[in-house]
Design a protein around this motif. Structure first.
Motif, PDB file in Angstrom:
ATOM      1  N   ALA A 197       0.829  -1.205   0.000  1.00  0.00           N
ATOM      2  CA  ALA A 197       0.000   0.000   0.000  1.00  0.00           C
ATOM      3  C   ALA A 197       0.864   1.256   0.000  1.00  0.00           C
ATOM      4  CB  ALA A 197      -0.926   0.004   1.211  1.00  0.00           C
ATOM      5  N   PHE A 198       0.779   2.034  -1.082  1.00  0.00           N
ATOM      6  CA  PHE A 198       1.482   3.314  -1.180  1.00  0.00           C
ATOM      7  C   PHE A 198       0.556   4.368  -0.568  1.00  0.00           C
ATOM      8  CE2 PHE A 198       3.523   6.871  -3.486  1.00  0.00           C
ATOM      9  CZ  PHE A 198       4.853   6.546  -3.280  1.00  0.00           C
ATOM     10  N   THR A 199       0.563   4.438   0.746  1.00  0.00           N
ATOM     11  CA  THR A 199      -0.439   5.175   1.515  1.00  0.00           C
ATOM     12  C   THR A 199      -0.430   6.667   1.226  1.00  0.00           C
ATOM     13  OG1 THR A 199      -0.221   3.535   3.272  1.00  0.00           O
ATOM     14  CG2 THR A 199      -1.318   5.610   3.839  1.00  0.00           C
ATOM     15  N   GLU A 200      -1.624   7.191   0.916  1.00  0.00           N
ATOM     16  CA  GLU A 200      -1.803   8.622   0.667  1.00  0.00           C
ATOM     17  C   GLU A 200      -2.785   9.251   1.656  1.00  0.00           C
ATOM     18  OE1 GLU A 200       0.043  10.224  -1.195  1.00  0.00           O
ATOM     19  OE2 GLU A 200       0.854   8.849  -2.669  1.00  0.00           O
ATOM     20  N   VAL A 241      -0.210   5.192 -10.340  1.00  0.00           N
ATOM     21  CA  VAL A 241      -1.121   4.958 -11.458  1.00  0.00           C
ATOM     22  C   VAL A 241      -1.308   3.459 -11.654  1.00  0.00           C
ATOM     23  CG1 VAL A 241      -1.482   5.263 -13.937  1.00  0.00           C
ATOM     24  CG2 VAL A 241      -0.471   7.116 -12.585  1.00  0.00           C
ATOM     25  N   GLY A 242      -2.555   3.048 -11.727  1.00  0.00           N
ATOM     26  CA  GLY A 242      -2.875   1.637 -11.887  1.00  0.00           C
ATOM     27  C   GLY A 242      -3.030   0.895 -10.573  1.00  0.00           C
ATOM     28  N   GLU A 243      -2.621   1.515  -9.464  1.00  0.00           N
ATOM     29  CA  GLU A 243      -2.751   0.886  -8.149  1.00  0.00           C
ATOM     30  C   GLU A 243      -3.542   1.746  -7.174  1.00  0.00           C
ATOM     31  OE1 GLU A 243       1.023  -0.419  -6.567  1.00  0.00           O
ATOM     32  OE2 GLU A 243       1.842  -0.752  -8.572  1.00  0.00           O
ATOM     33  N   SER A 244      -4.065   2.865  -7.650  1.00  0.00           N
ATOM     34  CA  SER A 244      -4.737   3.821  -6.776  1.00  0.00           C
ATOM     35  C   SER A 244      -6.141   3.354  -6.414  1.00  0.00           C
ATOM     36  CB  SER A 244      -4.815   5.191  -7.454  1.00  0.00           C
ATOM     37  OG  SER A 244      -3.530   5.714  -7.690  1.00  0.00           O
ATOM     38  N   GLY A 245      -6.549   3.653  -5.181  1.00  0.00           N
ATOM     39  CA  GLY A 245      -7.898   3.300  -4.756  1.00  0.00           C
ATOM     40  C   GLY A 245      -8.140   3.637  -3.304  1.00  0.00           C
ATOM     41  N   VAL A 246      -9.314   3.240  -2.828  1.00  0.00           N
ATOM     42  CA  VAL A 246      -9.740   3.465  -1.448  1.00  0.00           C
ATOM     43  C   VAL A 246     -10.169   2.126  -0.871  1.00  0.00           C
ATOM     44  CG1 VAL A 246     -11.413   4.621   0.046  1.00  0.00           C
ATOM     45  CG2 VAL A 246     -10.456   5.832  -1.937  1.00  0.00           C
ATOM     46  N   PHE A 260      13.541   5.392  -1.270  1.00  0.00           N
ATOM     47  CA  PHE A 260      13.645   6.771  -0.795  1.00  0.00           C
ATOM     48  C   PHE A 260      12.289   7.411  -0.534  1.00  0.00           C
ATOM     49  CE2 PHE A 260      12.593   7.670  -5.136  1.00  0.00           C
ATOM     50  CZ  PHE A 260      12.047   8.936  -5.143  1.00  0.00           C
ATOM     51  N   ASP A 261      11.238   6.962  -1.256  1.00  0.00           N
ATOM     52  CA  ASP A 261       9.929   7.599  -1.058  1.00  0.00           C
ATOM     53  C   ASP A 261       8.972   6.765  -0.203  1.00  0.00           C
ATOM     54  OD1 ASP A 261       9.546   5.654  -2.979  1.00  0.00           O
ATOM     55  OD2 ASP A 261       8.460   6.940  -4.387  1.00  0.00           O
ATOM     56  N   ASP A 262       9.479   5.733   0.444  1.00  0.00           N
ATOM     57  CA  ASP A 262       8.654   4.971   1.394  1.00  0.00           C
ATOM     58  C   ASP A 262       8.738   5.656   2.749  1.00  0.00           C
ATOM     59  OD1 ASP A 262       8.121   3.192  -0.632  1.00  0.00           O
ATOM     60  OD2 ASP A 262       9.611   1.719  -0.011  1.00  0.00           O
ATOM     61  N   ILE A 263       8.093   6.811   2.800  1.00  0.00           N
ATOM     62  CA  ILE A 263       8.262   7.731   3.925  1.00  0.00           C
ATOM     63  C   ILE A 263       7.014   7.747   4.824  1.00  0.00           C
ATOM     64  CG2 ILE A 263       9.987   9.257   2.928  1.00  0.00           C
ATOM     65  CD1 ILE A 263       6.365  10.108   2.524  1.00  0.00           C
ATOM     66  N   PRO A 264       7.124   8.313   6.027  1.00  0.00           N
ATOM     67  CA  PRO A 264       5.944   8.432   6.881  1.00  0.00           C
ATOM     68  C   PRO A 264       4.830   9.179   6.150  1.00  0.00           C
ATOM     69  CG  PRO A 264       7.929   9.025   8.105  1.00  0.00           C
ATOM     70  CD  PRO A 264       8.322   8.903   6.665  1.00  0.00           C
ATOM     71  N   ASN A 265       3.657   8.593   6.101  1.00  0.00           N
ATOM     72  CA  ASN A 265       2.509   9.252   5.469  1.00  0.00           C
ATOM     73  C   ASN A 265       1.239   8.522   5.876  1.00  0.00           C
ATOM     74  OD1 ASN A 265       1.930  11.527   3.762  1.00  0.00           O
ATOM     75  ND2 ASN A 265       1.035  10.094   2.312  1.00  0.00           N
ATOM     76  N   GLY A 266       0.599   9.028   6.893  1.00  0.00           N
ATOM     77  CA  GLY A 266      -0.630   8.413   7.375  1.00  0.00           C
ATOM     78  C   GLY A 266      -0.819   8.745   8.839  1.00  0.00           C
ATOM     79  N   LYS A 293       4.184   4.962   3.528  1.00  0.00           N
ATOM     80  CA  LYS A 293       4.081   4.332   2.217  1.00  0.00           C
ATOM     81  C   LYS A 293       4.895   3.036   2.192  1.00  0.00           C
ATOM     82  CE  LYS A 293       3.453   8.806  -0.004  1.00  0.00           C
ATOM     83  NZ  LYS A 293       3.705   9.657  -1.168  1.00  0.00           N
ATOM     84  N   ARG A 294       4.208   1.964   1.918  1.00  0.00           N
ATOM     85  CA  ARG A 294       4.795   0.617   1.869  1.00  0.00           C
ATOM     86  C   ARG A 294       5.397   0.201   3.215  1.00  0.00           C
ATOM     87  NH1 ARG A 294       7.451   2.429  -3.092  1.00  0.00           N
ATOM     88  NH2 ARG A 294       6.237   1.897  -4.939  1.00  0.00           N
TER      89      ARG A 294
END
Length: 289
Positions: free
Chosen positions: A55-58, A75-80, A244-250, A265-266
């Motif tokens: 999950a690439f958490t947004e 893109v292609g993996e986005s959703g809720v 590098f972009d698997d950063i705190p986000n959530g 993210k991830r």
């Protein structure tokens, strides 16, 4: 004539010089006090729960019944999706309706889940009972994070500006520039409203800003670098190191316990943490479905 004219002029010059010397110099204004530096707080872990490493958490929000809602990007993996906190089991999901979109933040208000897209200027509304799309809204600029104060939607777009929007029309109601120590804070990402403050992940950092929603001033920074280190070490042990972009986000508030759920993210873990200055809301669960 030159001598007769020169003497009065000389006397006048002397008089002016004397006046100038007898006039006290104007006092310099006192230098303005430098804006106070917000304190740094440490999040104390009280629980850990599993999280989908794909999950690439947004967007991230607790729903008050042992479940949470989460939006993902790419893109292609986005959703809720709606998932069970203790197990990570997915209870329902919907793909971002625009297949070419990069999904961004999500929040729930009035039985609807509002979901942003990054660069398409398009937001979607889903009925929480059915996960069916029930609305679309246009906005200018990028979409990053989204939360609610129970009345309005509050949105970030990667700049230092937070925007309050009408949930029925998505029209802008007000905005505020976020500053820390007098300087604007850019890259505001995932958001949560809790205890009268807005909490914001700062993209590509291990810091969360606690923001006064009226003034935009950061009142405290939360250091989550220890969480990042733990997740990174666990991922490395599995042979799947963070990028590098698997950063705190959530960030999700649990009102009945006065805690925050934090992930990234991830990340393979959701951390439940206590943060100084944040406590219970009415001492009980407040579902936002």
């Amino acid at each position: 004539m030159r001598a007769a004219c020169f003497l009065p002029l000389l006397s006048l010059v002397s008089l002016n010089t004397g006046l100038a010397q007898s006039t006290p110099p104007a006092s310099s204004p006192a230098p303005a006090a430098a804006p106070a530096t917000p304190p740094t707080l440490i999040a104390s872990v009280v629980n850990r729960f599993p999280h989908d490493r794909a999950a690439f958490t947004e967007g991230f929000q607790y729903l008050g019944d042992g479940t949470y809602i989460e939006s993902t990007g790419l893109v292609g993996e986005s959703g809720v999706r709606r998932a069970e906190l203790k197990t990570g089991k997915v209870l329902g999901r919907v793909a971002t309706p625009l297949a070419t979109a990069f999904g961004e933040g999500v929040t729930v208000l009035g039985g609807l889940a509002y979901h942003l897209t990054w660069q398409d200027g398009l937001a979607f509304a889903f009925d929480m009972a059915t996960m069916k799309e029930v609305g679309r809204y246009r906005y200018q600029g990028e979409g990053w994070g989204l939360t609610t104060n129970g009345k309005d939607l509050i949105m970030s777009n990667g700049t230092p500006t937070l925007v309050w929007r009408d949930p029925k029309t998505f029209a802008v109601k007000r905005s505020v520039v976020v500053t820390s120590g007098g300087q604007p804070v850019k890259n505001l990402n995932e958001l949560e409203y809790a205890g009268g403050s807005v909490y914001a992940n700062i993209w590509l950092t291990d810091r969360i800003a606690r923001i006064d929603p009226q003034t935009g001033k950061v009142t405290a920074w939360i250091d989550v670098s220890a969480l990042t280190r733990e997740v990174s070490a666990n991922a490395a042990k599995l042979g799947k190191p963070l990028t590098f972009d698997d950063i705190p986000n959530g960030i999700a508030y649990v009102p009945e316990r006065g805690t925050l759920l934090l992930t990234g993210k991830r990340w393979g873990t959701i951390f439940e943490v206590k943060v100084p200055g944040l406590g219970l809301t009415n001492g009980r669960s407040q579902p936002r479905r």
